[in-house]
Design a protein around this motif. Sequence first.
Motif, mmCIF file in Angstrom:
data_model
loop_
_atom_site.group_PDB
_atom_site.id
_atom_site.type_symbol
_atom_site.label_atom_id
_atom_site.label_comp_id
_atom_site.label_asym_id
_atom_site.label_seq_id
_atom_site.Cartn_x
_atom_site.Cartn_y
_atom_site.Cartn_z
ATOM 1 N N TRP A 15 0.835 -1.206 0.000
ATOM 2 C CA TRP A 15 0.000 0.000 0.000
ATOM 3 C C TRP A 15 0.872 1.260 0.000
ATOM 4 C CZ3 TRP A 15 -4.949 0.951 -0.881
ATOM 5 C CH2 TRP A 15 -5.476 2.180 -0.506
ATOM 6 N N VAL A 16 1.932 1.248 0.787
ATOM 7 C CA VAL A 16 2.846 2.393 0.831
ATOM 8 C C VAL A 16 3.532 2.572 -0.519
ATOM 9 C CG1 VAL A 16 5.001 3.254 1.848
ATOM 10 C CG2 VAL A 16 3.231 2.307 3.317
ATOM 11 N N PHE A 17 4.015 1.489 -1.105
ATOM 12 C CA PHE A 17 4.748 1.587 -2.371
ATOM 13 C C PHE A 17 3.847 1.956 -3.547
ATOM 14 C CE2 PHE A 17 7.880 -1.530 -0.378
ATOM 15 C CZ PHE A 17 8.708 -0.499 0.060
ATOM 16 N N LEU A 18 2.592 1.560 -3.498
ATOM 17 C CA LEU A 18 1.684 1.847 -4.605
ATOM 18 C C LEU A 18 1.040 3.228 -4.517
ATOM 19 C CD1 LEU A 18 -0.029 -1.623 -5.054
ATOM 20 C CD2 LEU A 18 1.751 -0.588 -6.463
ATOM 21 N N ASN A 19 1.214 3.911 -3.396
ATOM 22 C CA ASN A 19 0.712 5.281 -3.287
ATOM 23 C C ASN A 19 1.618 6.224 -4.065
ATOM 24 O OD1 ASN A 19 -1.716 5.297 -1.931
ATOM 25 N ND2 ASN A 19 -0.750 5.202 0.079
ATOM 26 N N ASP A 20 1.142 7.420 -4.311
ATOM 27 C CA ASP A 20 1.877 8.376 -5.144
ATOM 28 C C ASP A 20 3.064 9.017 -4.454
ATOM 29 O OD1 ASP A 20 0.207 7.904 -7.245
ATOM 30 O OD2 ASP A 20 -1.160 9.546 -6.763
ATOM 31 N N GLU A 21 3.110 8.967 -3.117
ATOM 32 C CA GLU A 21 4.218 9.617 -2.422
ATOM 33 C C GLU A 21 5.525 8.884 -2.701
ATOM 34 O OE1 GLU A 21 1.788 8.486 0.225
ATOM 35 O OE2 GLU A 21 0.498 10.186 -0.165
ATOM 36 N N SER A 22 6.594 9.641 -2.724
ATOM 37 C CA SER A 22 7.901 9.033 -2.986
ATOM 38 C C SER A 22 8.635 8.680 -1.697
ATOM 39 C CB SER A 22 8.761 9.992 -3.815
ATOM 40 O OG SER A 22 8.945 11.200 -3.092
ATOM 41 N N THR A 23 8.050 9.017 -0.539
ATOM 42 C CA THR A 23 8.687 8.715 0.742
ATOM 43 C C THR A 23 7.781 7.804 1.566
ATOM 44 O OG1 THR A 23 7.719 10.664 1.787
ATOM 45 C CG2 THR A 23 9.909 10.919 0.790
ATOM 46 N N PHE A 24 8.396 7.155 2.518
ATOM 47 C CA PHE A 24 7.657 6.276 3.429
ATOM 48 C C PHE A 24 7.038 7.138 4.523
ATOM 49 C CE2 PHE A 24 7.314 3.649 7.217
ATOM 50 C CZ PHE A 24 6.698 2.520 6.719
ATOM 51 N N GLU A 25 5.716 7.083 4.658
ATOM 52 C CA GLU A 25 5.027 7.858 5.680
ATOM 53 C C GLU A 25 4.227 6.914 6.567
ATOM 54 O OE1 GLU A 25 2.787 11.036 4.055
ATOM 55 O OE2 GLU A 25 4.480 11.856 2.942
ATOM 56 N N ILE A 26 4.289 7.192 7.854
ATOM 57 C CA ILE A 26 3.616 6.336 8.846
ATOM 58 C C ILE A 26 2.096 6.304 8.646
ATOM 59 C CG2 ILE A 26 3.215 6.012 11.325
ATOM 60 C CD1 ILE A 26 6.016 5.240 10.455
ATOM 61 N N PRO A 27 1.416 7.447 8.428
ATOM 62 C CA PRO A 27 -0.043 7.365 8.241
ATOM 63 C C PRO A 27 -0.448 6.485 7.050
ATOM 64 C CG PRO A 27 0.593 9.621 8.651
ATOM 65 C CD PRO A 27 1.860 8.844 8.483
ATOM 66 N N THR A 28 0.329 6.517 6.000
ATOM 67 C CA THR A 28 0.035 5.667 4.837
ATOM 68 C C THR A 28 0.229 4.199 5.198
ATOM 69 O OG1 THR A 28 0.882 7.443 3.428
ATOM 70 C CG2 THR A 28 0.577 5.306 2.408
ATOM 71 N N PHE A 29 1.278 3.900 5.949
ATOM 72 C CA PHE A 29 1.518 2.518 6.387
ATOM 73 C C PHE A 29 0.381 2.041 7.288
ATOM 74 C CE2 PHE A 29 3.244 -0.574 9.382
ATOM 75 C CZ PHE A 29 3.724 -1.532 8.494
ATOM 76 N N ILE A 30 -0.066 2.887 8.211
ATOM 77 C CA ILE A 30 -1.149 2.505 9.132
ATOM 78 C C ILE A 30 -2.444 2.248 8.357
ATOM 79 C CG2 ILE A 30 -2.614 3.347 11.017
ATOM 80 C CD1 ILE A 30 -0.097 4.662 12.175
ATOM 81 N N SER A 31 -2.735 3.116 7.381
ATOM 82 C CA SER A 31 -3.950 2.883 6.596
ATOM 83 C C SER A 31 -3.831 1.581 5.796
ATOM 84 C CB SER A 31 -4.234 4.071 5.683
ATOM 85 O OG SER A 31 -3.213 4.227 4.727
ATOM 86 N N GLY A 32 -2.654 1.295 5.270
ATOM 87 C CA GLY A 32 -2.441 0.030 4.570
ATOM 88 C C GLY A 32 -2.567 -1.158 5.504
ATOM 89 N N PHE A 33 -2.088 -1.000 6.734
ATOM 90 C CA PHE A 33 -2.196 -2.078 7.720
ATOM 91 C C PHE A 33 -3.663 -2.344 8.052
ATOM 92 C CE2 PHE A 33 -1.801 -4.052 11.911
ATOM 93 C CZ PHE A 33 -0.815 -4.980 11.662
ATOM 94 N N LEU A 34 -4.457 -1.282 8.211
ATOM 95 C CA LEU A 34 -5.881 -1.441 8.502
ATOM 96 C C LEU A 34 -6.616 -2.080 7.321
ATOM 97 C CD1 LEU A 34 -6.594 1.901 10.377
ATOM 98 C CD2 LEU A 34 -6.343 -0.375 11.354
ATOM 99 N N ILE A 35 -6.243 -1.703 6.116
ATOM 100 C CA ILE A 35 -6.835 -2.341 4.934
ATOM 101 C C ILE A 35 -6.445 -3.820 4.905
ATOM 102 C CG2 ILE A 35 -6.716 -2.432 2.407
ATOM 103 C CD1 ILE A 35 -6.507 0.672 2.520
ATOM 104 N N GLY A 36 -5.204 -4.124 5.254
ATOM 105 C CA GLY A 36 -4.751 -5.509 5.318
ATOM 106 C C GLY A 36 -5.518 -6.318 6.342
ATOM 107 N N ILE A 37 -5.832 -5.690 7.496
ATOM 108 C CA ILE A 37 -6.632 -6.383 8.513
ATOM 109 C C ILE A 37 -7.982 -6.776 7.930
ATOM 110 C CG2 ILE A 37 -7.911 -6.027 10.668
ATOM 111 C CD1 ILE A 37 -5.507 -4.501 11.725
ATOM 112 N N GLY A 38 -8.598 -5.851 7.208
ATOM 113 C CA GLY A 38 -9.888 -6.156 6.588
ATOM 114 C C GLY A 38 -9.795 -7.279 5.571
ATOM 115 N N ILE A 39 -8.759 -7.235 4.737
ATOM 116 C CA ILE A 39 -8.591 -8.276 3.711
ATOM 117 C C ILE A 39 -8.346 -9.636 4.356
ATOM 118 C CG2 ILE A 39 -7.051 -9.071 1.874
ATOM 119 C CD1 ILE A 39 -6.665 -6.091 1.136
ATOM 120 N N ILE A 40 -7.472 -9.667 5.354
ATOM 121 C CA ILE A 40 -7.160 -10.947 6.005
ATOM 122 C C ILE A 40 -8.356 -11.472 6.780
ATOM 123 C CG2 ILE A 40 -5.709 -12.028 7.772
ATOM 124 C CD1 ILE A 40 -3.428 -10.334 6.681
ATOM 125 N N PHE A 41 -9.148 -10.563 7.369
ATOM 126 C CA PHE A 41 -10.344 -11.013 8.077
ATOM 127 C C PHE A 41 -11.315 -11.688 7.114
ATOM 128 C CE2 PHE A 41 -14.677 -10.314 9.673
ATOM 129 C CZ PHE A 41 -14.588 -11.048 10.841
#
Length: 161
Positions: A15-41
């Motif tokens: 999710w972080v790598f596929l976003n448009d930002e060129s840097t690693f940002e914690i809020p983007t990682f957290i949103s990707g983690f929450l999306i991952g929780i939904g997918i895995i559930f």
Amino acid sequence: MPIQFLLNLLIALLWVFLNDESTFEIPTFISGFLIGIGIIFMLHRFFGTPFYLKRVLSMIKLLAIFNYELITSSLLIMKQILTHSKEVEPGIFTYKTELDNDWHITALALLLMLTPGSVVLRVSPEGDTFYIHAMDIKESKPSVLKSIRLYEKVILEVARP
């Protein structure tokens, strides 16, 4: 459980790598983690194991129960020390546990020993009986038995799928 968590981390990194930002940002990682929780559930039944956050919540529950028991027993011991109660009657009692795994029995013994007012003196060679010393057998025994049963229940929730 570890596979589900690692997959969740992988989804978050993708999710972080596929976003448009060129840097690693914690809020983007957290949103990707929450999306991952939904997918895995939604897909956890295909893994053949329960959803991994159930076990994490059980661990948090065990920690909360231990902290509550630690605070209440510490206050009780402080009260007995500060009031110089001469009616304190130390004693030893036994408890037959339903736990069958060495790790579960060790965890229960350590949780009991870390709580003030009671000490596990010995565990039977079969591993099914605890010999427990209580600072005040009249007051402590019912509360120690109640906390042991609660610990056993939560240890089984954490350890078994």
